[in-house]
Structures are given as C-alpha cells and as structure tokens.
Motif scaffolding. Structure first.
Motif, PDB file in Angstrom:
ATOM      1  N   ASN A 131       0.833  -1.196   0.000  1.00 49.41           N
ATOM      2  CA  ASN A 131       0.000   0.000   0.000  1.00 49.41           C
ATOM      3  C   ASN A 131       0.869   1.247   0.000  1.00 49.41           C
ATOM      4  O   ASN A 131       2.006   1.220   0.499  1.00 49.41           O
ATOM      5  CB  ASN A 131      -0.906   0.050   1.239  1.00 49.41           C
TER       6      ASN A 131
ATOM      7  N   TYR B 131      -5.070  10.090   1.847  1.00 50.16           N
ATOM      8  CA  TYR B 131      -5.447   9.222   0.721  1.00 50.16           C
ATOM      9  C   TYR B 131      -4.538   7.998   0.736  1.00 50.16           C
ATOM     10  O   TYR B 131      -3.341   8.094   1.039  1.00 50.16           O
ATOM     11  CB  TYR B 131      -5.292   9.954  -0.611  1.00 50.16           C
TER      12      TYR B 131
ATOM     13  N   LEU C 218      -3.812   4.158  -1.547  1.00 48.03           N
ATOM     14  CA  LEU C 218      -4.075   3.202  -2.620  1.00 48.03           C
ATOM     15  C   LEU C 218      -3.604   1.847  -2.124  1.00 48.03           C
ATOM     16  O   LEU C 218      -2.421   1.655  -1.838  1.00 48.03           O
ATOM     17  CB  LEU C 218      -3.339   3.591  -3.895  1.00 48.03           C
ATOM     18  N   THR C 219      -4.530   0.913  -1.995  1.00 54.72           N
ATOM     19  CA  THR C 219      -4.212  -0.385  -1.392  1.00 54.72           C
ATOM     20  C   THR C 219      -4.011  -1.460  -2.453  1.00 54.72           C
ATOM     21  O   THR C 219      -4.598  -1.407  -3.537  1.00 54.72           O
ATOM     22  CB  THR C 219      -5.325  -0.832  -0.434  1.00 54.72           C
TER      23      THR C 219
ATOM     24  N   ILE D  96      -1.284  -2.413  -4.360  1.00 48.93           N
ATOM     25  CA  ILE D  96      -0.684  -1.953  -5.613  1.00 48.93           C
ATOM     26  C   ILE D  96      -0.236  -3.151  -6.443  1.00 48.93           C
ATOM     27  O   ILE D  96       0.411  -4.064  -5.941  1.00 48.93           O
ATOM     28  CB  ILE D  96       0.535  -1.053  -5.321  1.00 48.93           C
TER      29      ILE D  96
ATOM     30  N   TYR E 140      -7.879  -4.125  -4.800  1.00 47.88           N
ATOM     31  CA  TYR E 140      -7.335  -2.801  -4.525  1.00 47.88           C
ATOM     32  C   TYR E 140      -8.472  -1.813  -4.323  1.00 47.88           C
ATOM     33  O   TYR E 140      -9.588  -2.025  -4.778  1.00 47.88           O
ATOM     34  CB  TYR E 140      -6.425  -2.346  -5.659  1.00 47.88           C
ATOM     35  N   SER E 141      -8.165  -0.713  -3.663  1.00 48.47           N
ATOM     36  CA  SER E 141      -9.184   0.304  -3.446  1.00 48.47           C
ATOM     37  C   SER E 141      -8.528   1.649  -3.228  1.00 48.47           C
ATOM     38  O   SER E 141      -7.388   1.741  -2.746  1.00 48.47           O
ATOM     39  CB  SER E 141     -10.047  -0.044  -2.237  1.00 48.47           C
ATOM     40  N   ASN E 142      -9.249   2.710  -3.598  1.00 49.61           N
ATOM     41  CA  ASN E 142      -8.856   4.078  -3.269  1.00 49.61           C
ATOM     42  C   ASN E 142      -9.592   4.488  -2.009  1.00 49.61           C
ATOM     43  O   ASN E 142     -10.822   4.413  -1.949  1.00 49.61           O
ATOM     44  CB  ASN E 142      -9.221   5.023  -4.416  1.00 49.61           C
TER      45      ASN E 142
END
Length: 355
Positions: free
Chosen positions: A314, A328, A330-331, A333, A341-343
């Motif tokens: 992440n 913020y 980003l998971t 990658i 993954y998610s934002n």
C-alpha cells in the motif's frame, strides 16, 4: 440463467452462516479505517494516537487533547460495494477519553428477481424489486491512563447489525481490549479483538427464504443455523519515531496479527496463524506525509495446484493544516494479493479548528 446465478449466489451467502464457529466471521469489521493507517498497511497498533484509535487500539485515545472527528469512504468491487466510517472522540479529563464509531459496509439496489415469473409462467418485469445487504458495526470506546507512566488501557463494546434484504438479519455483541506502553521514542501495543468471542444471532424469514429455495432447483431445502460466533484475534505492534534536523520525521512500525485458527496466513498451525505487517510514514514539519506499507501475507494456491505467497503493498499521502487532516491511500498496488485494490479517502478534524 442470470436469475438462477443470482439466486444461487444469494443462497450460498445465506447458508454460509450455517457454521456456528468460523475462522472468518464479521470480516467487514477487520477491513480497517483511516486512509493514513491503510497507507501503512494497517501497521498502527502501537503508534495510533487519535480518534481512529477506537478501532485500532482504544488505549491510543488517551493521547487526545481535544475532541476529534473522523470520516472515511472507500469503494470495492468496481464501486458496487461502499465502505463508510465515522468516529467522534472526546476527552473526559486529562486521563480518560470516550469515543463512538460507526462502520457500514453495504451493497444497495440489488435486483430481486425471485418473483419475475408469475404463476402462469409469464415474465412480468413489474414484479422485480430492489433490496440492500448491509453490515453495521457500532463501537463504544473508553480509554484511561494508568498510574504507571506511559501505560494506557482501553476497551471497546461492539454492537453488530447485519441485514440481507427481507431474507435475514442478525444482532451481534462483542468486546475488545487494548494496551499501549510508551517509553521515549518507542511505543508498544497490544490489541485483543473479540476477547469474549462475538456472538451473532440470526433471524431468517422462512417465507422469503422459501422463494429462493423454490427458484434454485436442487439446492439444500433446510434453513441455515441461526447462531454465529467470531473467534478472538490478537495484534502485537512495536513502533519508533525518528526525527531528523527538527523538520523531518520517520515513523516505522511492525505488527504481528494472530488468529486462533488454521488459515492461509503465511505462518499457520492448528492452534494459531500469524501474518506480519510493516509500515513507514515520512513527515515534513507535521504538514505533509508520505506513507508505504506491506502486509496481508497469505499462502495462495494457484490453478496448477502450486502454492505462492501473496502480499498487499500500500501507499498513501496526507496533508495536515491547523487541525484539518486529509489522507489518501491506494491499497494492494499491482494486485499482489487476493484482496481487491481500493482508493481510500479520509478526513480528520480537531475540534480546536472551530474554537
């Protein structure tokens, strides 16, 4: 075909609850909160020290000097599922703090096609309805500084509410407990989740459930069991903060996450399983933050029968100014793990900004 596939999926989702004690239960409560923590791969058990400590380790709430509010949103499955979180914490005095948090993980506006075909075999699209499936977790937290300098303790009382349209719903209750010990630049944390096991009692509408059974031929006609127990989990963490030339800082933490069951974690026995996580946060004058972390190490079986190790990297950034912090993350990658993954976006407010 689409109708039967949908109904089969829903039926499987309901019958999952037939096991009374499971390795994975109420998993939405294990996703995590706060984009800053996600950026560090959730390795914050020892270092957490704000309103979000009510989730990560309630002992960290003692660090609050004023009221705080936190909000977070994330989407999963191509924005089909929404994950939302809100929390508020308030110091009672210089040694104790209380907090309240709410988590919702849900999928809304699902098409219910169980009544699409009437008794004469005619398709009637007016018979299609919508329903939602949603999981809610409400947590009440209390933290207090103990007489031993640097030692803090916290407890959570959790209420779980899970709803699958008109088909089934449940209530659940559980407790967490946490400790933190701070000495100099070092911090140590211990978080025990579901320490008494978390009990969920399901209520199933037999009439609504029968519409699924009748629509999906060849499926089990028995109702699922109505009890579900979540087994305890344990998290250990150690962190240290380094300061360079007054303006630059580096926070590093390593956590060890234990489940008392045999799972796909990278270290697994019949008694317990463990997966590590590590996170870094680089800060400049407590204004700008850059984060990175790796965790969720799992043994994954490939299609050819071989095993490989998956992990979740992440990254994240944050900005803090006059009591307002925006983060913020980003998971997962590069899709290195089985997780999606998610934002993730979050906002944190110190009440001093309103004074």
């Amino acid at each position: 075909m689409k109708k039967n596939l949908f109904l089969l999926f829903l039926l499987i989702g309901l019958t999952v609850y037939s096991q009374t004690t499971r390795k994975y239960s109420n998993e939405f409560m294990n996703i995590g909160v706060d984009a800053a923590a996600f950026g560090m791969a959730n390795a914050v058990t020892a270092s957490t020290a704000d309103v979000n400590s009510g989730y990560w380790n309630p002992a960290g709430l003692v660090a609050l000097e004023d009221n705080q509010l936190s909000l977070m949103h994330a989407s999963y499955f191509a924005n089909i599922a929404n994950y939302d979180y809100g929390a508020f914490a308030m110091p009672l005095d210089d040694r104790s703090v209380v907090a309240l948090s709410l988590i919702r993980f849900g999928v809304d506006d699902i098409l219910n096609t169980t009544q699409l075909i009437d008794d004469q075999g005619n398709i009637d699209y007016n018979r299609i309805s919508l329903f939602s499936t949603a999981d809610y977790g409400v947590t009440f937290s209390y933290a207090r500084a103990l007489p031993l300098d640097g030692l803090n303790v916290g407890v959570n009382a959790k209420v779980i509410r899970r709803i699958i349209g008109d088909f089934a719903s449940s209530w659940g209750f559980g407790f967490d407990a946490g400790l933190q010990f701070n000495t100099g630049d070092w911090k140590f944390g211990l978080m025990a989740r579901d320490i008494t096991t978390t009990f969920n009692a399901w209520s199933i509408d037999e009439e609504e459930f029968s519409t699924i059974q009748g629509a999906v031929e060849g499926q089990n006609q028995e109702l699922p069991e109505t009890t579900e127990i979540t087994i305890p989990k344990l998290q250990l963490g150690v962190s240290r903060k380094f300061v360079f030339h007054y303006d630059f800082s580096l926070l590093a933490e390593v956590d060890f996450n234990f489940r008392f069951a045999q799972t796909n974690d990278i270290f697994s026995t019949s008694f317990t399983s463990m997966t590590p996580a590590a996170g870094l946060q680089f800060g400049y004058i407590d204004l700008v933050f850059v984060r990175a972390g790796v965790g969720n190490f799992q043994n994954i079986q490939q299609l050819d029968g071989s095993d490989s190790v998956g992990f979740q990297p992440n990254i994240g950034v944050g900005f803090k100014y006059k009591g307002i912090q925006v983060d913020y993350a980003l998971t997962d990658i590069g899709d290195q793990s089985a997780a999606l993954y998610s934002n993730v976006f979050s906002l944190k407010l110190d009440w001093s900004v309103f004074r």
